[in-house]
Every structure is written in C-alpha cells, then in structure tokens.
Motif scaffolding. Structure first.
Motif, short mmCIF file in Angstrom:
data_model
loop_
_atom_site.label_atom_id
_atom_site.label_comp_id
_atom_site.label_asym_id
_atom_site.label_seq_id
_atom_site.Cartn_x
_atom_site.Cartn_y
_atom_site.Cartn_z
N THR A 165 1.47 10.52 -35.12
CA THR A 165 1.67 9.09 -34.85
C THR A 165 0.75 8.25 -35.73
OG1 THR A 165 -0.03 8.93 -33.13
CG2 THR A 165 2.18 9.67 -32.45
N ALA A 166 1.10 6.98 -35.87
CA ALA A 166 0.27 6.07 -36.65
C ALA A 166 -1.13 5.97 -36.06
CB ALA A 166 0.92 4.69 -36.70
N GLU A 167 -1.23 6.00 -34.72
CA GLU A 167 -2.53 5.90 -34.06
C GLU A 167 -3.39 7.12 -34.38
OE1 GLU A 167 0.31 3.29 -32.09
OE2 GLU A 167 0.36 5.45 -32.55
N GLN A 168 -2.79 8.29 -34.39
CA GLN A 168 -3.56 9.50 -34.70
C GLN A 168 -4.05 9.48 -36.14
OE1 GLN A 168 -0.59 12.39 -33.62
NE2 GLN A 168 -1.49 12.75 -31.60
N ARG A 169 -3.20 9.06 -37.05
CA ARG A 169 -3.60 9.00 -38.46
C ARG A 169 -4.67 7.95 -38.67
NH1 ARG A 169 2.01 9.74 -38.76
NH2 ARG A 169 2.42 7.53 -39.09
N GLU A 170 -4.53 6.81 -38.01
CA GLU A 170 -5.50 5.73 -38.18
C GLU A 170 -6.86 6.11 -37.62
OE1 GLU A 170 -6.23 1.71 -39.51
OE2 GLU A 170 -4.58 3.10 -39.82
N PHE A 206 -5.55 11.10 -28.93
CA PHE A 206 -5.02 12.25 -28.20
C PHE A 206 -4.22 11.85 -26.96
CE2 PHE A 206 -8.64 13.64 -30.66
CZ PHE A 206 -8.12 14.76 -31.29
N ALA A 207 -4.04 10.53 -26.76
CA ALA A 207 -3.16 10.01 -25.70
C ALA A 207 -3.52 10.50 -24.30
CB ALA A 207 -1.71 10.33 -26.03
N TYR A 208 -4.81 10.74 -24.06
CA TYR A 208 -5.22 11.08 -22.69
C TYR A 208 -5.03 9.86 -21.80
CZ TYR A 208 -7.50 15.56 -23.79
OH TYR A 208 -7.75 16.87 -24.15
#
Length: 313
Positions: free
Chosen positions: A101-106, A133-135
């Motif tokens: 996801t964009a959030e993980q890459r950012e 990690f979307a916890y």
C-alpha cells in the motif's frame, strides 16, 4: 528453556515481520537485528505453550524493547557528531518489509524515517504499527499498555508531525534512474543553473558522517545553496578519493523507495544520497556517509546486479 523445532520455526516465520517493525521504529538495521534476536531469547526463556497468540506476544515484546532503545538513543544522539540520519536500505532488502500500500511504502521512505525523529517513542510506535502494519488501535493499546483513546491521540499527533504538504510519487527502478541521471548530468555540467532548475526553491541538503567522514554540521538551505554544494560534491578531487579510500564509482539506484545516488569503492558502498522528489522537483538531498550505517547496504550491493557506473569521481 529448550524450544522444540516447531517453536523455533514459529519464531523464524515471524522474524521478517519483526525486523520490518524494528527497522521502522529505530531507523537502524543493526539495532533492529539485535532487538529481534533479544526477542528470540525472551521467547526461548518463556513457556511458549501458554502463549495464545505468538505473533501478538512477539510484537509486544519487540516493540517495548524498541521503545526502551529509542529512549536511550535520544540521549546518545545528544553527543552524536553532526546530524543523525537513518540507515538507508537498498531496494530489495527484506527488512524494508511490506510495500503493498501507499502507506506502507511511505512509512519506510527515507524522508518519513527522518521526520519520525521528531516523534516521541510512543508516538513513533503507534504511527508505525498503525500506518505501516494496519494494527487496530485496540491491539496497539494492548501492545503498549495504553488506552485506545491514547493510541488514537498519539496517532493523530504523529501524522500531524510527519505529514508534509508535497505529494511524493512512487518510484520504480526505471524512473529513479532517469531522475538520478538528470541530477548527475546537472551536477557535473559545470553550471549550477541546471541544478537549481531541478530543485524546489526551499530545497535542503544534509549529510551524516558520524564524525568518521567529513560532513557539514548544519543543512544547506535553498536551491542556490544546495546546487553549489552538490556541484562541489560531484567535482572530481584527489582529497575526496583519499577520504573514501579510492576512486568512487557512482550509480543510480533506489533506497527506501526513493531515487538514490550510490557511491561505491571496489564494491564497498561509501555514500548513499537519497533524493526526495515531489511534483515541484527535488526538495531534499539526504546523504548517509557514516561507514557504520552502510555495512548492510554494502552486503546488499555485493549481491545486486548494479551494472556499469554512471560516473567516476
């Protein structure tokens, strides 16, 4: 306490996930590896049969080890020579973790890792666990022994500190090479005007030598100042070769999801300059030259097919 082969395997399956968390929290691959190993020792010393959700237990232990490390690291950085920058990781390094996801890459970009230094340890932990990690906040609260409300508040504060108003684009190898090629062409043209054109008006440049490689203690600010510095950096000089122990070869690469200039001497990475690119141009040049923070990059570089250098200094 002796672990069964199944218990060891269970931990090893979690190791990549734990390393990715620890690297984002600490900005140091070496420290991340050390604390993941410490987590294993604690796993080895406990009655694992009584642990209902092993991954949750391991994440909690690791995160709290990282929080303690971050607290002591702040004190150590007060005596660090010059600016402190994270340890860059080259594209393909498994410690970079998930990038779906964009959030993980950012969250693992060099720009964001640097900005996360502004956060308190608890804010950083919440931000990493939630953004990368979307916890859910319920689980983060259990990991950090705080309330859900406190987790949400920490996350909102962290996002406010980390956010910046210029949108970054995802960079692949081909795009990174084009950017770096244009950057190097401008840097070696003998005309700073070409570099100024590539930079945003408020561009900055900062380097981390760790007291082992000469580096300016304050950042260069503004397109003109950065252009003059970069032009001097890429100008061949015998003194530079003496500092790094030979003739540097310069390559275009990707580090932490950003276009990067990699300088190597006989296969040893001696500097990585990460370029933060926005729609308006290059807004930051962050150079890691501390040899202690380039050991893992050198290992990864040795295994990579990096082709021919773009430039020799």
């Amino acid at each position: 306490m002796a672990l069964s082969a199944e218990d060891v395997d269970r931990f090893e399956r979690s190791r990549p996930h734990l390393q990715a968390i620890a690297y984002r929290l600490l900005g140091s691959a070496g420290e991340a590896e050390d604390l993941v190993q410490e987590t294993f020792l604690r796993w080895q010393a406990t009655d694992v049969d009584r642990i209902e959700v092993p991954e949750a237990w391991l994440t909690k232990v690791l995160t709290n080890l990282c929080l303690h490390q971050l607290t002591s690291a702040r004190a150590r950085r007060e005596t660090y020579v010059g600016p402190w920058l994270p340890e860059p990781l080259l594209a393909g390094d498994p410690m970079l973790g998930p990038a779906d996801t964009a959030e993980q890459r950012e969250s693992v970009s060099y720009a964001v890792l640097t900005l996360m230094e502004r956060l308190s340890p608890s804010e950083r932990a919440v931000y990493v666990l939630r953004e990368a990690f979307a916890y859910p906040h319920r689980e983060i609260a259990e990991i950090l022994d705080i309330t859900e409300a406190a987790s949400q508040q920490n996350f909102h504060r962290a996002r406010k500190h980390v956010a910046y108003g210029t949108a970054r684009s995802d960079i692949d190898r081909a795009a990174a090479r084009r950017i770096v090629e244009e950057f190097l062409a401008a840097a070696t043209s003998g005309q700073t005007d070409e570099l100024v054109r590539l930079l945003t008006e408020d561009a900055t440049s900062i380097g981390d030598g760790g007291g082992k490689v000469p580096a300016r203690t304050t950042a260069f600010e503004g397109a003109v100042a950065v252009a003059k510095f970069v032009w001097g950096m890429f100008k061949p000089a015998q003194a530079k070769r003496a500092i790094v122990g030979g003739l540097p070869e310069v390559y275009a690469w990707v580090a932490n999801g950003e276009p990067a200039v990699v300088a190597a001497v006989e296969g040893r990475v001696v500097a990585i300059m990460c370029l933060e690119v926005t729609a308006g141009g290059i807004t930051a040049c962050r150079t890691q030259a501390n040899p202690d923070k380039l050991e893992r990059a050198t290992e990864q570089w040795a295994a990579a097919d990096h082709g021919e250098p773009l430039l020799g200094l």
